[in-house]
Scaffold this motif. Sequence first.
Motif, PDB file in Angstrom:
ATOM      1  N   SER A 140       0.839  -1.195   0.000  1.00  0.00           N
ATOM      2  CA  SER A 140       0.000   0.000   0.000  1.00  0.00           C
ATOM      3  C   SER A 140       0.879   1.251   0.000  1.00  0.00           C
ATOM      4  N   SER A 141       0.417   2.269  -0.704  1.00  0.00           N
ATOM      5  CA  SER A 141       1.133   3.549  -0.677  1.00  0.00           C
ATOM      6  C   SER A 141       0.881   4.235   0.663  1.00  0.00           C
ATOM      7  N   ARG A 142       1.721   5.207   0.982  1.00  0.00           N
ATOM      8  CA  ARG A 142       1.564   5.920   2.252  1.00  0.00           C
ATOM      9  C   ARG A 142       0.180   6.561   2.354  1.00  0.00           C
ATOM     10  N   LYS A 143      -0.292   7.134   1.241  1.00  0.00           N
ATOM     11  CA  LYS A 143      -1.567   7.837   1.232  1.00  0.00           C
ATOM     12  C   LYS A 143      -2.736   6.900   1.528  1.00  0.00           C
ATOM     13  N   TRP A 144      -2.691   5.679   0.981  1.00  0.00           N
ATOM     14  CA  TRP A 144      -3.834   4.775   1.058  1.00  0.00           C
ATOM     15  C   TRP A 144      -3.658   3.640   2.066  1.00  0.00           C
ATOM     16  N   ARG A 145      -2.535   3.628   2.792  1.00  0.00           N
ATOM     17  CA  ARG A 145      -2.248   2.476   3.657  1.00  0.00           C
ATOM     18  C   ARG A 145      -3.310   2.275   4.734  1.00  0.00           C
ATOM     19  N   SER A 146      -3.702   3.319   5.400  1.00  0.00           N
ATOM     20  CA  SER A 146      -4.696   3.185   6.478  1.00  0.00           C
ATOM     21  C   SER A 146      -6.011   2.634   5.945  1.00  0.00           C
ATOM     22  N   PHE A 147      -6.437   3.144   4.782  1.00  0.00           N
ATOM     23  CA  PHE A 147      -7.692   2.653   4.187  1.00  0.00           C
ATOM     24  C   PHE A 147      -7.552   1.200   3.764  1.00  0.00           C
ATOM     25  N   ALA A 148      -6.406   0.850   3.154  1.00  0.00           N
ATOM     26  CA  ALA A 148      -6.193  -0.527   2.694  1.00  0.00           C
ATOM     27  C   ALA A 148      -6.216  -1.503   3.864  1.00  0.00           C
ATOM     28  N   ILE A 149      -5.575  -1.129   4.972  1.00  0.00           N
ATOM     29  CA  ILE A 149      -5.570  -1.991   6.150  1.00  0.00           C
ATOM     30  C   ILE A 149      -6.979  -2.100   6.742  1.00  0.00           C
ATOM     31  N   SER A 150      -7.747  -1.021   6.666  1.00  0.00           N
ATOM     32  CA  SER A 150      -9.137  -1.064   7.144  1.00  0.00           C
ATOM     33  C   SER A 150      -9.976  -2.029   6.308  1.00  0.00           C
ATOM     34  N   VAL A 151      -9.779  -1.995   4.987  1.00  0.00           N
ATOM     35  CA  VAL A 151     -10.494  -2.910   4.092  1.00  0.00           C
ATOM     36  C   VAL A 151     -10.139  -4.354   4.422  1.00  0.00           C
ATOM     37  N   TYR A 152      -8.833  -4.589   4.578  1.00  0.00           N
ATOM     38  CA  TYR A 152      -8.365  -5.946   4.910  1.00  0.00           C
ATOM     39  C   TYR A 152      -8.934  -6.408   6.252  1.00  0.00           C
ATOM     40  N   ALA A 153      -8.865  -5.528   7.258  1.00  0.00           N
ATOM     41  CA  ALA A 153      -9.311  -5.895   8.601  1.00  0.00           C
ATOM     42  C   ALA A 153     -10.814  -6.146   8.660  1.00  0.00           C
TER      43      ALA A 153
END
Length: 201
Positions: A140-153
């Motif tokens: 994940s890029s720095r910009k989208w990492r939090s959102f990507a981890i939220s989707v995964y979680a």
Amino acid sequence: MTQHSLSLREKIEQSPMSGYQWMIVVMAAIMNLLDGFDVLALAFTATAIRGEFGLSGVELGYLLSAGLFGMTAGSLFLAPLADKIGRRPLLLIAVFLSAIGMLGSAFITEYEMLGFWRVMTGLGVGGILVGTNVITSEYSSRKWRSFAISVYAAGFGIGAVLGGMFAVMLQGEYGWRAVFLAGAILTGLLLVVLFIWLPES
């Protein structure tokens, strides 16, 4: 860390998320979703299993704990292998263990064997949970990492909710064994997808 890996890490950090990167996030979310289903499959079918084998509350409690014990062992002992063999092989092994555990659970003839297969499923789930978290973050890029981890979680909870509804329908039509068999088939299909498309971290 080599200059090449450093520059690749920086490129991922700063570049927009590509379709391939989002596909990796989705694969991680699906792994987590099936984890939610596989972990709670016994809870969904506990009443029917207790009735078939005449289990006491204590015996049923042991079965419910077996999967959690396997998850703990998988997180502690399987996850460190990623540093030696890589995260892709670890995830493939973990998904395979989970699929085999679900398949074995569907065909047991005595409740003690169900405990064994639940530990096996838990081992796989524990390895998956650790591996998917890291691979999601790394791709994940720095910009989208939090959102990507939220989707995964979110996958785990979604798998638990959808799995519960799915289990009720399957049990009503085909019996409790169908819940585990469906989990094994879905996890096996995911293993094929991962084998083809999952990259190394």
